[in-house]
Structures are given as structure tokens and as C-alpha cells.
Design a protein around this motif. Structure first.
Motif, PDB file in Angstrom:
ATOM      1  N   LEU A 177       2.927  18.448 -18.995  1.00  0.00           N
ATOM      2  CA  LEU A 177       2.481  17.459 -18.010  1.00  0.00           C
ATOM      3  C   LEU A 177       3.550  16.390 -17.816  1.00  0.00           C
ATOM      4  CD1 LEU A 177      -1.056  15.960 -17.721  1.00  0.00           C
ATOM      5  CD2 LEU A 177       0.903  14.430 -17.732  1.00  0.00           C
ATOM      6  N   THR A 178       3.817  16.081 -16.547  1.00  0.00           N
ATOM      7  CA  THR A 178       4.747  15.008 -16.195  1.00  0.00           C
ATOM      8  C   THR A 178       4.060  14.074 -15.202  1.00  0.00           C
ATOM      9  OG1 THR A 178       6.656  16.489 -16.462  1.00  0.00           O
ATOM     10  CG2 THR A 178       7.006  14.437 -15.240  1.00  0.00           C
ATOM     11  N   ASN A 179       4.111  12.781 -15.456  1.00  0.00           N
ATOM     12  CA  ASN A 179       3.573  11.792 -14.528  1.00  0.00           C
ATOM     13  C   ASN A 179       4.656  11.388 -13.525  1.00  0.00           C
ATOM     14  OD1 ASN A 179       0.823  11.333 -15.368  1.00  0.00           O
ATOM     15  ND2 ASN A 179       1.655  10.379 -17.218  1.00  0.00           N
ATOM     16  N   ILE A 180       4.336  11.467 -12.243  1.00  0.00           N
ATOM     17  CA  ILE A 180       5.242  11.036 -11.175  1.00  0.00           C
ATOM     18  C   ILE A 180       4.758   9.667 -10.710  1.00  0.00           C
ATOM     19  CG2 ILE A 180       6.334  11.689  -9.008  1.00  0.00           C
ATOM     20  CD1 ILE A 180       6.525  13.754 -11.357  1.00  0.00           C
ATOM     21  N   VAL A 200       0.860  -1.187   0.000  1.00  0.00           N
ATOM     22  CA  VAL A 200       0.000   0.000   0.000  1.00  0.00           C
ATOM     23  C   VAL A 200       0.896   1.235   0.000  1.00  0.00           C
ATOM     24  CG1 VAL A 200      -1.741   1.328   1.255  1.00  0.00           C
ATOM     25  CG2 VAL A 200      -1.866  -1.190   1.188  1.00  0.00           C
ATOM     26  N   ILE A 201       0.653   2.135  -0.972  1.00  0.00           N
ATOM     27  CA  ILE A 201       1.399   3.406  -1.039  1.00  0.00           C
ATOM     28  C   ILE A 201       0.549   4.478  -0.366  1.00  0.00           C
ATOM     29  CG2 ILE A 201       2.381   5.157  -2.571  1.00  0.00           C
ATOM     30  CD1 ILE A 201       2.942   2.924  -4.583  1.00  0.00           C
ATOM     31  N   ASN A 202       1.082   5.026   0.704  1.00  0.00           N
ATOM     32  CA  ASN A 202       0.331   5.981   1.523  1.00  0.00           C
ATOM     33  C   ASN A 202       0.793   7.422   1.274  1.00  0.00           C
ATOM     34  OD1 ASN A 202      -0.952   3.792   3.199  1.00  0.00           O
ATOM     35  ND2 ASN A 202       1.200   3.440   3.716  1.00  0.00           N
ATOM     36  N   GLY A 203      -0.158   8.358   1.353  1.00  0.00           N
ATOM     37  CA  GLY A 203       0.193   9.783   1.279  1.00  0.00           C
ATOM     38  C   GLY A 203       0.559  10.258  -0.111  1.00  0.00           C
ATOM     39  N   LEU A 204      -0.014   9.639  -1.148  1.00  0.00           N
ATOM     40  CA  LEU A 204       0.280  10.087  -2.508  1.00  0.00           C
ATOM     41  C   LEU A 204      -0.307  11.494  -2.702  1.00  0.00           C
ATOM     42  CD1 LEU A 204       1.494   8.919  -5.217  1.00  0.00           C
ATOM     43  CD2 LEU A 204      -0.896   8.644  -5.928  1.00  0.00           C
ATOM     44  N   PRO A 205       0.500  12.447  -3.190  1.00  0.00           N
ATOM     45  CA  PRO A 205      -0.011  13.818  -3.362  1.00  0.00           C
ATOM     46  C   PRO A 205      -1.119  13.896  -4.405  1.00  0.00           C
ATOM     47  CG  PRO A 205       2.394  13.769  -3.422  1.00  0.00           C
ATOM     48  CD  PRO A 205       1.922  12.347  -3.499  1.00  0.00           C
ATOM     49  N   GLU A 206      -1.944  14.936  -4.272  1.00  0.00           N
ATOM     50  CA  GLU A 206      -2.902  15.265  -5.319  1.00  0.00           C
ATOM     51  C   GLU A 206      -2.126  15.823  -6.521  1.00  0.00           C
ATOM     52  OE1 GLU A 206      -6.171  14.773  -5.230  1.00  0.00           O
ATOM     53  OE2 GLU A 206      -6.055  13.930  -3.210  1.00  0.00           O
ATOM     54  N   ASN A 207      -2.809  15.892  -7.662  1.00  0.00           N
ATOM     55  CA  ASN A 207      -2.184  16.490  -8.849  1.00  0.00           C
ATOM     56  C   ASN A 207      -1.778  17.934  -8.549  1.00  0.00           C
ATOM     57  OD1 ASN A 207      -2.607  14.148 -10.322  1.00  0.00           O
ATOM     58  ND2 ASN A 207      -4.589  14.831 -11.091  1.00  0.00           N
ATOM     59  N   ILE A 208      -0.648  18.353  -9.094  1.00  0.00           N
ATOM     60  CA  ILE A 208      -0.092  19.683  -8.816  1.00  0.00           C
ATOM     61  C   ILE A 208      -0.087  20.499 -10.107  1.00  0.00           C
ATOM     62  CG2 ILE A 208       1.980  20.956  -8.110  1.00  0.00           C
ATOM     63  CD1 ILE A 208       2.724  18.542  -6.353  1.00  0.00           C
ATOM     64  N   LEU A 209      -0.598  21.731 -10.007  1.00  0.00           N
ATOM     65  CA  LEU A 209      -0.580  22.687 -11.120  1.00  0.00           C
ATOM     66  C   LEU A 209       0.255  23.891 -10.689  1.00  0.00           C
ATOM     67  CD1 LEU A 209      -1.615  23.580 -13.914  1.00  0.00           C
ATOM     68  CD2 LEU A 209      -3.596  24.576 -12.750  1.00  0.00           C
ATOM     69  N   SER A 210       1.261  24.239 -11.481  1.00  0.00           N
ATOM     70  CA  SER A 210       2.178  25.302 -11.077  1.00  0.00           C
ATOM     71  C   SER A 210       2.587  26.135 -12.284  1.00  0.00           C
ATOM     72  CB  SER A 210       3.430  24.699 -10.426  1.00  0.00           C
ATOM     73  OG  SER A 210       4.406  25.684 -10.157  1.00  0.00           O
ATOM     74  N   GLY A 211       2.929  27.398 -12.013  1.00  0.00           N
ATOM     75  CA  GLY A 211       3.540  28.242 -13.025  1.00  0.00           C
ATOM     76  C   GLY A 211       5.046  28.074 -13.007  1.00  0.00           C
ATOM     77  N   THR A 212       5.694  28.493 -14.075  1.00  0.00           N
ATOM     78  CA  THR A 212       7.147  28.431 -14.130  1.00  0.00           C
ATOM     79  C   THR A 212       7.761  29.368 -13.095  1.00  0.00           C
ATOM     80  OG1 THR A 212       7.105  30.114 -15.869  1.00  0.00           O
ATOM     81  CG2 THR A 212       7.243  27.817 -16.576  1.00  0.00           C
ATOM     82  N   ASP A 213       8.979  29.078 -12.685  1.00  0.00           N
ATOM     83  CA  ASP A 213       9.714  29.986 -11.805  1.00  0.00           C
ATOM     84  C   ASP A 213      10.040  31.263 -12.569  1.00  0.00           C
ATOM     85  OD1 ASP A 213       9.580  28.054  -9.859  1.00  0.00           O
ATOM     86  OD2 ASP A 213      11.615  27.305 -10.189  1.00  0.00           O
ATOM     87  N   ALA A 236       3.353  -6.245  -6.357  1.00  0.00           N
ATOM     88  CA  ALA A 236       3.768  -4.870  -6.661  1.00  0.00           C
ATOM     89  C   ALA A 236       2.561  -3.950  -6.785  1.00  0.00           C
ATOM     90  CB  ALA A 236       4.586  -4.827  -7.950  1.00  0.00           C
ATOM     91  N   THR A 237       2.779  -2.691  -6.433  1.00  0.00           N
ATOM     92  CA  THR A 237       1.770  -1.642  -6.562  1.00  0.00           C
ATOM     93  C   THR A 237       2.401  -0.438  -7.246  1.00  0.00           C
ATOM     94  OG1 THR A 237       0.570  -2.337  -4.595  1.00  0.00           O
ATOM     95  CG2 THR A 237       0.240  -0.064  -5.314  1.00  0.00           C
ATOM     96  N   VAL A 238       1.662   0.124  -8.181  1.00  0.00           N
ATOM     97  CA  VAL A 238       2.102   1.333  -8.872  1.00  0.00           C
ATOM     98  C   VAL A 238       1.071   2.424  -8.604  1.00  0.00           C
ATOM     99  CG1 VAL A 238       2.602   2.420 -11.100  1.00  0.00           C
ATOM    100  CG2 VAL A 238       3.304   0.057 -10.667  1.00  0.00           C
ATOM    101  N   ALA A 239       1.543   3.629  -8.244  1.00  0.00           N
ATOM    102  CA  ALA A 239       0.651   4.776  -8.018  1.00  0.00           C
ATOM    103  C   ALA A 239       1.317   6.012  -8.600  1.00  0.00           C
ATOM    104  CB  ALA A 239       0.377   4.969  -6.529  1.00  0.00           C
ATOM    105  N   SER A 240       0.513   6.908  -9.097  1.00  0.00           N
ATOM    106  CA  SER A 240       1.099   8.098  -9.722  1.00  0.00           C
ATOM    107  C   SER A 240       0.212   9.313  -9.525  1.00  0.00           C
ATOM    108  CB  SER A 240       1.319   7.858 -11.223  1.00  0.00           C
ATOM    109  OG  SER A 240       0.083   7.652 -11.882  1.00  0.00           O
ATOM    110  N   PHE A 241       0.808  10.494  -9.697  1.00  0.00           N
ATOM    111  CA  PHE A 241       0.078  11.747  -9.744  1.00  0.00           C
ATOM    112  C   PHE A 241       0.719  12.613 -10.832  1.00  0.00           C
ATOM    113  CE2 PHE A 241       3.538  12.568  -6.832  1.00  0.00           C
ATOM    114  CZ  PHE A 241       3.886  13.900  -7.035  1.00  0.00           C
ATOM    115  N   ARG A 242       0.033  13.679 -11.210  1.00  0.00           N
ATOM    116  CA  ARG A 242       0.487  14.507 -12.321  1.00  0.00           C
ATOM    117  C   ARG A 242       0.976  15.864 -11.831  1.00  0.00           C
ATOM    118  NH1 ARG A 242      -4.400  12.693 -14.301  1.00  0.00           N
ATOM    119  NH2 ARG A 242      -5.325  14.756 -14.042  1.00  0.00           N
ATOM    120  N   ILE A 243       2.032  16.333 -12.458  1.00  0.00           N
ATOM    121  CA  ILE A 243       2.506  17.708 -12.259  1.00  0.00           C
ATOM    122  C   ILE A 243       2.409  18.417 -13.609  1.00  0.00           C
ATOM    123  CG2 ILE A 243       4.517  19.176 -11.825  1.00  0.00           C
ATOM    124  CD1 ILE A 243       5.372  17.256  -9.672  1.00  0.00           C
TER     125      ILE A 243
END
Length: 375
Positions: free
Chosen positions: A151-154, A100-113, A165-172
Motif C-alpha cells: 500500500l502506498t498513500n498518494i 479545494v482539491i478537485n477530481g481526487l481519484p478513488e483508491n486503486i487496486l492493481s496487480g504487478t506488471d 492549506a488542504t491535504v487530500a490523499s488516496f491509496r494505491i
């Protein structure tokens, strides 16, 4: 008499081992949720013997918890003669539970630095747990990584000791929200008009546009070297980057009318003679022109005005729409004849109109009227 012989023999040795009946079949179980074990329950076997069974023992009891893997359960039966027998079956426990993968972040939307085409993104890394233990936990990216536009998948991958095995991902997603920067924009430019014209050709150093990504277009409403009309004109600059962000800048070009009007066709000085105390004097009015196209012309006297004896100054003033002005003048001299009859009476007696000018040539003989009056 009969004779009987008896020989004593010891008791025979009992060598038949006990028999264990109802031995369970081999059993396969899955681990219980969240545990690395499984409880196995079975019906207890029974032991029988031709003599007395004095013990039936086992390595495990029904209801025991068994670890992952194979465990052999062995029953041993002993009879009163010391004979012993064993019977076994196997309990196999398999781990089918994925980590079990715990604490996976929600998808993140950000502007460039600022000023960059990337964004450095931090997040709290998740953790992985498993009933038998996690042996491999990897991530495609780590917190603090520089992410490009788009978009990048983490992806996180967790594997336990049993290869579950378990695979989990979120998007940035990184967006370019940064507007272009327009530099080198002039301050207000103020110039005078070109001589004789209502415009001015104005030049300025070309501004520049920069951006963290590429500039797609950089347009302006007026180019350096353009003609500008009198008054104030706003010059607009628009820079657009490849992400569609837009920046606008403006400056003003002010063209002042610094040129005074011109008065042309101004009469020269006029001299008239009269036998009375005044004379009506005629002339062709002058013309006022201006580079702006508009000029108001006013005069101190109008053609046909009555002038007294002596010198009078006739003044014309021209003013354009921006207040530039010019004046021009000529002199009207009214002279009176003395020692002879009135010129006006002479005109009447000879049938001339009362407004006949002394210097006119009423007879068309090349001599002024006053000549005939005097001579």
C-alpha cells in the motif's frame, strides 16, 4: 453735548470644524464563500457644525465589497466656512477559506506488471482551486510512477496566498497475482521394467520454477531416481511464491512390463511302453513365474492324460497380466511291445495294478517293471 465715537470692525472668522459623530468601530470580516472579498455594512455617520455642513463624503460606502487585507474608510465633513474634518475606521478582511482539491481519484487496486515486482499506475491528476488563488500545489507521486508491492498513500497538498492549506490523499495497493512459471517439465517418460522386477528406476533433468517475486517452495510428488511401479504414474510439481500464488504442472512416467514369464521345472521327454493302443502318462506339472507376480499357465495335456501310440507334444503356455507370453514343451512317446503277451495282461497275471508304469520299479530291485516283463 455728548460725543460718541464708532469704529467699524469686520465679522470674526469662523474656524470651528464640523464634528463627525457615530463613526463605526474597526471591523474584521472573513471572505465570503468562494470569493476573495467580503461586503461590509455599517450605519452612516452624521456631521454637525455651528454653521452649515455643506458636505459629508466617504472613500467607501456601506455595502461595498472589500478585498483581503486592511482597508481604511475615511469620512470628510466640510462646513460653509470652509472648515474640514475627517474620521476613519478600518475594515479588515481575512481569508479563512482553504483551497479545494478537485477530481481526487478513488483508491486503486492493481496487480504487478507481467514479470515485475512493481506496477506502473496512471491516473488523471486532480486540480486545486481557491478563492484567493493557489500558490503551492504539490504531490507525493505523479501519474506513471512505478509502485512496489503493498500500500502506498498518494498525498496532494494545496496552499493559498493566505497560507490556508488542504491535504487530500488516496491509496494505491499493488498485489502480486502472478503465478510462478515451471519450466523444463519432461514429456511423458516411457521405460521398460528392470530385469526380474515389477518396477523401474526413472531419472529426468530437474525442472525449474521462477517468479516475479521469490519462490517460497517447489515440491514434487516423486523425485528423479525414484522407483516407479508397472503402469502409469502421474508426477506432480507444485511451485508457490512468497505471495501465496501457486502453479502446478504434471507429467507421466509409464513403466511397461517387457519381460516374458518363465516356465521352470519342465519335465524332460517321457517314453512309455504299452501293450495296448494308448497309455496314461503322469508327470509333475511345471511352474510359471513372472516379474509382475502374476502368470497364467495353460497346457495342451494334463498329467494322467491318455496318450496314443507314437510321439505327442505336451505344450505349456504362460501369459502375464500385460500379455507377455512364453511356451515350453516336451515329448511323450508311447511304444508298443510286439511278439510277446500284452504288458497289461502280464501286470494282471502278476498282481500289479493296471496303471503300473513300464519304467517303474514295483519290486524295488533296481530293475524296471518292463525288464521283468521282457525277461
Amino acid at each position: 453735548p455728548s460725543t460718541f465715537l464708532f469704529q467699524w470692525m469686520p465679522d470674526p472668522i469662523e474656524r470651528i470644524p464640523p464634528v463627525i459623530n457615530n463613526v463605526p468601530e474597526d471591523e474584521t470580516l472573513s471572505t465570503e464563500p468562494g470569493l476573495a472579498t467580503a461586503h461590509a455594512i455599517w450605519a452612516e455617520p452624521r456631521a454637525i457644525d455651528n454653521v452649515e455642513v455643506i458636505s459629508l463624503t466617504s472613500t467607501h460606502a456601506s455595502g461595498d465589497a472589500f478585498p483581503v487585507g486592511e482597508t481604511q474608510i475615511t469620512y470628510t465633513a466640510s462646513d460653509a466656512a470652509g472648515n474640514e474634518t475627517t474620521a476613519s475606521f478600518t475594515v479588515t478582511v481575512r481569508d479563512n477559506e482553504k483551497p479545494v482539491i478537485n477530481g481526487l481519484p478513488e483508491n486503486i487496486l492493481s496487480g504487478t506488471d507481467p514479470g515485475q515486482v512493481v506496477a506502473v499506475i496512471d491516473w488523471t491528476a486532480p486540480s486545486a482551486t481557491d478563492n484567493v488563488g493557489v500558490v503551492n500545489f504539490t504531490a507525493s507521486h505523479i501519474p506513471g510512477f512505478s509502485f512496489p508491492l503493498g500500500l502506498t498513500n498518494i498525498t496532494y497538498f494545496a496552499e493559498d496566498a493566505e497560507s490556508n492549506a488542504t491535504v487530500a490523499s488516496f491509496r494505491i495497493t499493488v498485489e502480486d497475482r502472478e503465478e510462478p512459471v515451471i519450466s523444463g517439465v519432461p514429456a511423458t517418460i516411457e521405460v521398460g521394467n528392470a530385469p526380474g522386477k515389477a518396477i523401474a528406476v526413472v531419472e529426468w533433468p530437474a525442472p525449474d520454477a521462477s517468479d516475479n517475486v521469490e519462490i517460497a517452495s517447489f515440491t514434487n510428488s516423486h523425485s528423479s531416481g525414484s522407483e516407479f511401479p508397472l503402469g502409469e504414474t502421474s508426477v506432480q510439481l507444485v511451485a508457490t511464491d512468497t505471495s501465496g500464488n501457486q502453479a502446478t504442472s504434471r507429467f507421466s512416467v509409464k513403466v511397461n512390463d517387457v519381460e516374458a514369464p518363465q516356465i521352470t521345472k519342465l519335465p524332460g521327454d517321457i517314453e512309455v511302453h504299452t501293450g495296448s493302443s494308448s497309455a496314461s502318462v503322469q508327470w509333475e506339472p511345471p511352474v510359471a513365474t513372472d516379474n509382475s507376480g502374476e502368470a497364467a499357465l495353460t497346457a495342451s495335456h494334463s498329467p494322467g492324460a491318455e496318450f496314443p501310440l507314437g510321439d505327442s507334444t505336451v505344450t505349456y503356455q504362460a501369459i502375464d497380466s500385460t500379455g507377455n507370453e512364453v511356451t515350453a514343451s516336451f515329448t511323450v512317446s508311447v511304444l508298443q511291445f510286439t511278439g510277446v503277451e500284452s504288458f497289461d495282461n502280464w501286470l494282471s497275471e502278476h498282481g500289479y495294478a493296471a496303471d503300473t508304469q513300464p519304467h517303474g520299479d514295483q519290486n524295488r530291485d533296481g530293475f524296471p517293471n518292463v525288464f521283468h516283463y521282457l525277461f
